[in-house]
Scaffold this motif. Structure first.
Motif, PDB file in Angstrom:
ATOM      1  N   PRO A  82       0.813  -1.224   0.000  1.00  0.00           N
ATOM      2  CA  PRO A  82       0.000   0.000   0.000  1.00  0.00           C
ATOM      3  C   PRO A  82       0.850   1.280   0.000  1.00  0.00           C
ATOM      4  O   PRO A  82       0.532   2.223  -0.726  1.00  0.00           O
ATOM      5  N   GLY A  83       1.911   1.311   0.777  1.00  0.00           N
ATOM      6  CA  GLY A  83       2.770   2.497   0.800  1.00  0.00           C
ATOM      7  C   GLY A  83       3.389   2.789  -0.554  1.00  0.00           C
ATOM      8  O   GLY A  83       3.371   3.925  -1.040  1.00  0.00           O
ATOM      9  N   GLU A  84       3.936   1.745  -1.184  1.00  0.00           N
ATOM     10  CA  GLU A  84       4.537   1.910  -2.512  1.00  0.00           C
ATOM     11  C   GLU A  84       3.502   2.369  -3.532  1.00  0.00           C
ATOM     12  O   GLU A  84       3.772   3.246  -4.354  1.00  0.00           O
ATOM     13  N   ASP A  85       2.325   1.771  -3.458  1.00  0.00           N
ATOM     14  CA  ASP A  85       1.248   2.103  -4.395  1.00  0.00           C
ATOM     15  C   ASP A  85       0.827   3.567  -4.272  1.00  0.00           C
ATOM     16  O   ASP A  85       0.663   4.262  -5.279  1.00  0.00           O
ATOM     17  N   ILE A  86       0.651   4.038  -3.039  1.00  0.00           N
ATOM     18  CA  ILE A  86       0.224   5.417  -2.808  1.00  0.00           C
ATOM     19  C   ILE A  86       1.286   6.393  -3.311  1.00  0.00           C
ATOM     20  O   ILE A  86       0.974   7.373  -4.007  1.00  0.00           O
ATOM     21  N   GLY A 114       4.986  -3.338   9.528  1.00  0.00           N
ATOM     22  CA  GLY A 114       5.529  -2.119   8.959  1.00  0.00           C
ATOM     23  C   GLY A 114       4.550  -0.973   9.162  1.00  0.00           C
ATOM     24  O   GLY A 114       3.498  -1.139   9.739  1.00  0.00           O
ATOM     25  N   SER A 115       4.914   0.179   8.705  1.00  0.00           N
ATOM     26  CA  SER A 115       4.043   1.335   8.824  1.00  0.00           C
ATOM     27  C   SER A 115       3.865   1.957   7.455  1.00  0.00           C
ATOM     28  O   SER A 115       4.793   2.534   6.894  1.00  0.00           O
ATOM     29  N   THR A 116       2.666   1.816   6.918  1.00  0.00           N
ATOM     30  CA  THR A 116       2.361   2.409   5.614  1.00  0.00           C
ATOM     31  C   THR A 116       2.544   3.921   5.667  1.00  0.00           C
ATOM     32  O   THR A 116       3.152   4.515   4.771  1.00  0.00           O
ATOM     33  N   ALA A 117       2.048   4.544   6.734  1.00  0.00           N
ATOM     34  CA  ALA A 117       2.153   6.000   6.861  1.00  0.00           C
ATOM     35  C   ALA A 117       3.616   6.440   6.894  1.00  0.00           C
ATOM     36  O   ALA A 117       3.990   7.408   6.233  1.00  0.00           O
ATOM     37  N   GLN A 118       4.431   5.728   7.653  1.00  0.00           N
ATOM     38  CA  GLN A 118       5.844   6.102   7.735  1.00  0.00           C
ATOM     39  C   GLN A 118       6.515   5.975   6.365  1.00  0.00           C
ATOM     40  O   GLN A 118       7.283   6.842   5.961  1.00  0.00           O
ATOM     41  N   PHE A 119       6.201   4.918   5.634  1.00  0.00           N
ATOM     42  CA  PHE A 119       6.759   4.744   4.287  1.00  0.00           C
ATOM     43  C   PHE A 119       6.355   5.918   3.406  1.00  0.00           C
ATOM     44  O   PHE A 119       7.190   6.496   2.690  1.00  0.00           O
ATOM     45  N   ILE A 120       5.081   6.296   3.447  1.00  0.00           N
ATOM     46  CA  ILE A 120       4.599   7.396   2.615  1.00  0.00           C
ATOM     47  C   ILE A 120       5.300   8.700   2.985  1.00  0.00           C
ATOM     48  O   ILE A 120       5.754   9.443   2.112  1.00  0.00           O
ATOM     49  N   ILE A 121       5.419   8.965   4.292  1.00  0.00           N
ATOM     50  CA  ILE A 121       6.071  10.197   4.741  1.00  0.00           C
ATOM     51  C   ILE A 121       7.511  10.261   4.246  1.00  0.00           C
ATOM     52  O   ILE A 121       7.974  11.309   3.781  1.00  0.00           O
ATOM     53  N   LEU A 122       8.210   9.150   4.326  1.00  0.00           N
ATOM     54  CA  LEU A 122       9.631   9.136   3.951  1.00  0.00           C
ATOM     55  C   LEU A 122       9.863   9.137   2.443  1.00  0.00           C
ATOM     56  O   LEU A 122      10.862   9.671   1.972  1.00  0.00           O
ATOM     57  N   LYS A 123       8.951   8.551   1.681  1.00  0.00           N
ATOM     58  CA  LYS A 123       9.199   8.347   0.246  1.00  0.00           C
ATOM     59  C   LYS A 123       8.425   9.265  -0.692  1.00  0.00           C
ATOM     60  O   LYS A 123       8.783   9.383  -1.867  1.00  0.00           O
ATOM     61  N   ALA A 124       7.384   9.906  -0.211  1.00  0.00           N
ATOM     62  CA  ALA A 124       6.558  10.734  -1.105  1.00  0.00           C
ATOM     63  C   ALA A 124       7.342  11.934  -1.617  1.00  0.00           C
ATOM     64  O   ALA A 124       8.161  12.511  -0.902  1.00  0.00           O
TER      65      ALA A 124
END
Length: 166
Positions: A82-86, A114-124
């Motif tokens: 989900p994080g990668e997709d977003i 894992g943390s989808t939100a953390q992935f999004i924050i770091l990678k967006a």
């Protein structure tokens, strides 16, 4: 030019809180909202989960439409987390802001899931606004996220990765 918001949406109370904040911001600024959910796909996705996902996306779209907000809903099934997709959707669609709801997880849950939100924050590649929901210690949760992602700003359960952007 009209701003484009993305709400990472899974039907949870935290996601609904993020949608409400995005809706409020869109009403103030005349922005468009893409409501996006991500499922990894494959044989592990059950038909009833897919049907439920369609239902809550449809409800989110109707809510935004009733508020007079331009919107589209997307159910992504591309084999990505989900994080990668977003993050990929945001980059591919020139999104200006991502809104994501977060809930307190134990350290074990974070380690296993894992943390989808953390992935999004770091990678967006754009600012990310997170809304904490349901935790008695929202302030501590938001401070943990700010610390884990290199700081930024946090205001009353809302974390903004690039506060000057709002």
């Amino acid at each position: 030019m009209q701003k484009k918001y993305l709400v990472a949406y899974n039907g949870s109370e935290a996601a609904k809180a993020a949608l409400e904040l995005a809706k409020h911001q869109a009403q103030l600024r005349g922005s468009h909202i893409d409501v996006v959910t991500s499922m990894e796909g494959g044989p592990k996705e059950k038909p009833e989960v897919i049907s439920e996902t369609n239902f809550y996306l449809e409800e989110a779209g109707k809510d935004l439409e009733a508020a007079g907000i331009s919107n589209e809903t997307y159910q992504l099934v591309r084999g990505l987390s989900p994080g990668e997709d977003i993050v990929k959707f945001a980059a591919d669609n020139a999104v200006d802001f991502i809104f994501v709801g977060i809930e307190k997880k134990s350290r074990t849950q974070k380690l296993l899931l894992g943390s989808t939100a953390q992935f999004i924050i770091l990678k967006a590649g754009c600012p990310v606004v997170t809304v904490a929901f349901g935790a008695a210690s929202n302030e501590l949760l938001m401070q943990d996220i700010a610390s884990a992602t290199g700081g930024a700003a946090y205001y009353n359960d809302v974390f903004v990765s690039e506060p000057t952007a709002l």
